[in-house]
Design an enzyme around this catalytic site. Sequence first.
Site, PDB file in Angstrom:
ATOM      1  N   THR A  38       3.479  79.240 -15.785  1.00  0.00           N
ATOM      2  CA  THR A  38       3.652  77.826 -15.419  1.00  0.00           C
ATOM      3  C   THR A  38       4.796  77.600 -14.445  1.00  0.00           C
ATOM      4  O   THR A  38       4.886  76.543 -13.821  1.00  0.00           O
ATOM      5  CB  THR A  38       3.912  76.967 -16.672  1.00  0.00           C
ATOM      6  OG1 THR A  38       5.136  77.392 -17.291  1.00  0.00           O
ATOM      7  CG2 THR A  38       2.765  77.098 -17.664  1.00  0.00           C
ATOM      8  N   CYS A  46      11.299  73.582 -27.609  1.00  0.00           N
ATOM      9  CA  CYS A  46      10.310  72.779 -26.885  1.00  0.00           C
ATOM     10  C   CYS A  46       9.029  72.642 -27.718  1.00  0.00           C
ATOM     11  O   CYS A  46       8.503  73.638 -28.238  1.00  0.00           O
ATOM     12  CB  CYS A  46       9.991  73.425 -25.544  1.00  0.00           C
ATOM     13  SG  CYS A  46       8.826  72.445 -24.541  1.00  0.00           S
ATOM     14  N   ARG A  49       3.087  74.329 -26.657  1.00  0.00           N
ATOM     15  CA  ARG A  49       2.505  75.509 -27.296  1.00  0.00           C
ATOM     16  C   ARG A  49       3.304  76.753 -26.917  1.00  0.00           C
ATOM     17  O   ARG A  49       3.690  76.941 -25.759  1.00  0.00           O
ATOM     18  CB  ARG A  49       1.049  75.672 -26.849  1.00  0.00           C
ATOM     19  CG  ARG A  49       0.309  76.781 -27.587  1.00  0.00           C
ATOM     20  CD  ARG A  49      -1.136  76.855 -27.134  1.00  0.00           C
ATOM     21  NE  ARG A  49      -1.227  77.326 -25.742  1.00  0.00           N
ATOM     22  CZ  ARG A  49      -2.389  77.521 -25.121  1.00  0.00           C
ATOM     23  NH1 ARG A  49      -3.519  77.243 -25.736  1.00  0.00           N
ATOM     24  NH2 ARG A  49      -2.397  77.956 -23.873  1.00  0.00           N
ATOM     25  N   ARG A  71      11.384  75.916 -12.788  1.00  0.00           N
ATOM     26  CA  ARG A  71      11.723  74.498 -12.815  1.00  0.00           C
ATOM     27  C   ARG A  71      11.946  74.046 -14.260  1.00  0.00           C
ATOM     28  O   ARG A  71      11.348  74.600 -15.197  1.00  0.00           O
ATOM     29  CB  ARG A  71      10.591  73.649 -12.206  1.00  0.00           C
ATOM     30  CG  ARG A  71      10.191  74.060 -10.804  1.00  0.00           C
ATOM     31  CD  ARG A  71       9.158  73.081 -10.246  1.00  0.00           C
ATOM     32  NE  ARG A  71       8.037  72.880 -11.161  1.00  0.00           N
ATOM     33  CZ  ARG A  71       6.965  73.652 -11.215  1.00  0.00           C
ATOM     34  NH1 ARG A  71       6.873  74.722 -10.426  1.00  0.00           N
ATOM     35  NH2 ARG A  71       5.977  73.386 -12.061  1.00  0.00           N
ATOM     36  N   CYS A  73      11.584  72.029 -17.623  1.00  0.00           N
ATOM     37  CA  CYS A  73      10.498  71.358 -18.325  1.00  0.00           C
ATOM     38  C   CYS A  73      10.781  69.860 -18.412  1.00  0.00           C
ATOM     39  O   CYS A  73      11.884  69.440 -18.793  1.00  0.00           O
ATOM     40  CB  CYS A  73      10.354  71.948 -19.727  1.00  0.00           C
ATOM     41  SG  CYS A  73       9.144  71.127 -20.772  1.00  0.00           S
ATOM     42  N   CYS A  76      10.946  68.809 -22.578  1.00  0.00           N
ATOM     43  CA  CYS A  76      12.081  69.086 -23.478  1.00  0.00           C
ATOM     44  C   CYS A  76      13.435  68.970 -22.797  1.00  0.00           C
ATOM     45  O   CYS A  76      14.469  69.052 -23.469  1.00  0.00           O
ATOM     46  CB  CYS A  76      11.940  70.473 -24.100  1.00  0.00           C
ATOM     47  SG  CYS A  76      12.171  71.868 -22.954  1.00  0.00           S
ATOM     48  N   TRP A 431      53.561  76.914 -35.618  1.00  0.00           N
ATOM     49  CA  TRP A 431      52.765  75.729 -35.963  1.00  0.00           C
ATOM     50  C   TRP A 431      52.398  74.962 -34.698  1.00  0.00           C
ATOM     51  O   TRP A 431      51.233  74.586 -34.501  1.00  0.00           O
ATOM     52  CB  TRP A 431      53.531  74.812 -36.917  1.00  0.00           C
ATOM     53  CG  TRP A 431      52.719  73.611 -37.355  1.00  0.00           C
ATOM     54  CD1 TRP A 431      51.956  73.521 -38.484  1.00  0.00           C
ATOM     55  CD2 TRP A 431      52.566  72.371 -36.658  1.00  0.00           C
ATOM     56  NE1 TRP A 431      51.334  72.287 -38.536  1.00  0.00           N
ATOM     57  CE2 TRP A 431      51.688  71.562 -37.432  1.00  0.00           C
ATOM     58  CE3 TRP A 431      53.074  71.843 -35.478  1.00  0.00           C
ATOM     59  CZ2 TRP A 431      51.323  70.273 -37.052  1.00  0.00           C
ATOM     60  CZ3 TRP A 431      52.696  70.568 -35.078  1.00  0.00           C
ATOM     61  CH2 TRP A 431      51.840  69.787 -35.856  1.00  0.00           C
ATOM     62  N   TYR A 435      48.643  74.557 -33.280  1.00  0.00           N
ATOM     63  CA  TYR A 435      48.046  73.223 -33.237  1.00  0.00           C
ATOM     64  C   TYR A 435      47.552  72.917 -31.825  1.00  0.00           C
ATOM     65  O   TYR A 435      46.488  72.303 -31.643  1.00  0.00           O
ATOM     66  CB  TYR A 435      49.057  72.167 -33.681  1.00  0.00           C
ATOM     67  CG  TYR A 435      48.470  70.769 -33.767  1.00  0.00           C
ATOM     68  CD1 TYR A 435      47.738  70.384 -34.883  1.00  0.00           C
ATOM     69  CD2 TYR A 435      48.642  69.856 -32.736  1.00  0.00           C
ATOM     70  CE1 TYR A 435      47.189  69.115 -34.964  1.00  0.00           C
ATOM     71  CE2 TYR A 435      48.097  68.588 -32.804  1.00  0.00           C
ATOM     72  CZ  TYR A 435      47.362  68.224 -33.925  1.00  0.00           C
ATOM     73  OH  TYR A 435      46.814  66.966 -33.995  1.00  0.00           O
ATOM     74  N   ASP A 451      51.558  74.307 -42.810  1.00  0.00           N
ATOM     75  CA  ASP A 451      51.313  72.872 -42.683  1.00  0.00           C
ATOM     76  C   ASP A 451      51.374  72.202 -44.056  1.00  0.00           C
ATOM     77  O   ASP A 451      50.763  72.681 -45.029  1.00  0.00           O
ATOM     78  CB  ASP A 451      49.939  72.641 -42.048  1.00  0.00           C
ATOM     79  CG  ASP A 451      49.660  71.178 -41.802  1.00  0.00           C
ATOM     80  OD1 ASP A 451      50.160  70.647 -40.794  1.00  0.00           O
ATOM     81  OD2 ASP A 451      48.946  70.565 -42.623  1.00  0.00           O
TER      82      ASP A 451
END
Length: 493
Positions: A38, A46, A49, A71, A73, A76, A431, A435, A451
């Site tokens: 295709t 998707c 099928r 290309r 789809c 989807c 710490w 973070y 902490d």
Amino acid sequence: MTTTTATIPGLDTESCYSAVKSRDRRFDGVFYIAVRTTGIYCRPSCPARTPALHNVTFHRSAAAAQAAGYRACKRCLPDATPGSPDWDAAATVAGRAMRLIADGVVDREGVDGLAHRLGYTARHLSRVLTAELGAGPLALARAQRAQTARVLVETTDLSFADIAFASGFASVRQFNDTVREVYAATPTQLRGRRGGARTPGAIELRLAVRTPFAGSALLRFLAVRAVDGVEVAGDGWYARTLDLPHGPGTVRLELTDVLDPGQTALVPARFVLHDLRDTTAAVARVRRLLDGDCDPIAVADHFTGDPVIGPLVRRRPGLRVPGHVAGDEIAVRAVLGQQVSVAGARTVAGRLVAQHGRPVTTDVPGLTHLFPDAAAIAALDPGQLPMPRARGRALVGLAAALATGDVALDRGPDRDDVRRALLALPGIGPWTADYIALRALGHPDIHLPTDVGVRNALSALGRPDADPDIAHTWAPWRSYALLHLWTSLEESS
């Protein structure tokens, strides 16, 4: 177009095909399936099928599929998936490059600029990206531009000329040619019969995230820490100013829970930008804030059976690690938060913004300033700051390192290198460095054993905080364990 079933190295054909047959949404954005008969490529989930195995190839990126002549789809929309969670989990050169490309670095600085940020030559970087993602930096950036353009065409009323430049294209002709090639449709066909008045600079988008998504918990985390002038929050929404490469902007997010597992949720976002060329950067930075590429099912599966975190995950599915839109800003705020409460750090940050932030005009009440940039803070007298002198010196020293580029928090450099550079600065301890890695670098495996919140949470759960084996078993998702511990304190208060 490719004529073999060869797959890019690192992708197992049988596993990929199994995911496609089961339409497993967890792999959307992790790889793409292309169908030779295709000429179309799709996301794994998707609904079309399932094609025969001998007719398909698998690709690590949409750009790789496009480069092979396929290309997108139309059913989807494979380019509209969240990004791969591997980009943050492994943080390889390719993953870090994808973060910078998503931020528009190639459009602004070229391939040489991207390579410089990553510490490689342009040639070597192209080899690495082609080997890991199936496409070089130019092709990856082109795919990013095409995806941004399609979203803007389909979801806004901006003119095509505005969309072309907002997406990073050099000309309207380049925009038209790329859209036709990638989507087999003209911009007019993509837009259909949409019309109506448009608001200059305003863009309404929906940002894709994997589910479950604990949006309300993310909102509470951000709201509690919101700095006056820069951030505001209300019932179900959060907004803030954005300091972008070409000018200021704002974003307003609607944050709610979407708990249906294995789906793709769409977070409504309204951007108002001074310059539409910042669209790509604005979207990428807000996705960082949302932890938008997280795979919550994989994280939850890791904690199944864990006596400490397992029950918390079941009570709060889809919890995210809040990122940030600006690494420099969160680094400054981390120093402001040293040995003070969240409310105290927020107050001091608000004063800093009021005195040294840049005023901006916005359409969101309460958003009045950009957070002070690193250069502005580096020029301050530590003794005049509303904090202990030692912390003021640490803040100014950190800001100077950020302003000169000695420390870069754009997710380009290696995380371990960034941590070492931070720890080398006076007043920056483990710490603070960790973070910053949690919020600015999106590190998924951060634990903060010293902490206070972690200690209190473990104590409330009946687990001694001195047990060295607890956190070790949570790797490589200790950042998520950390957020579950902090959130458990809200539930017990």
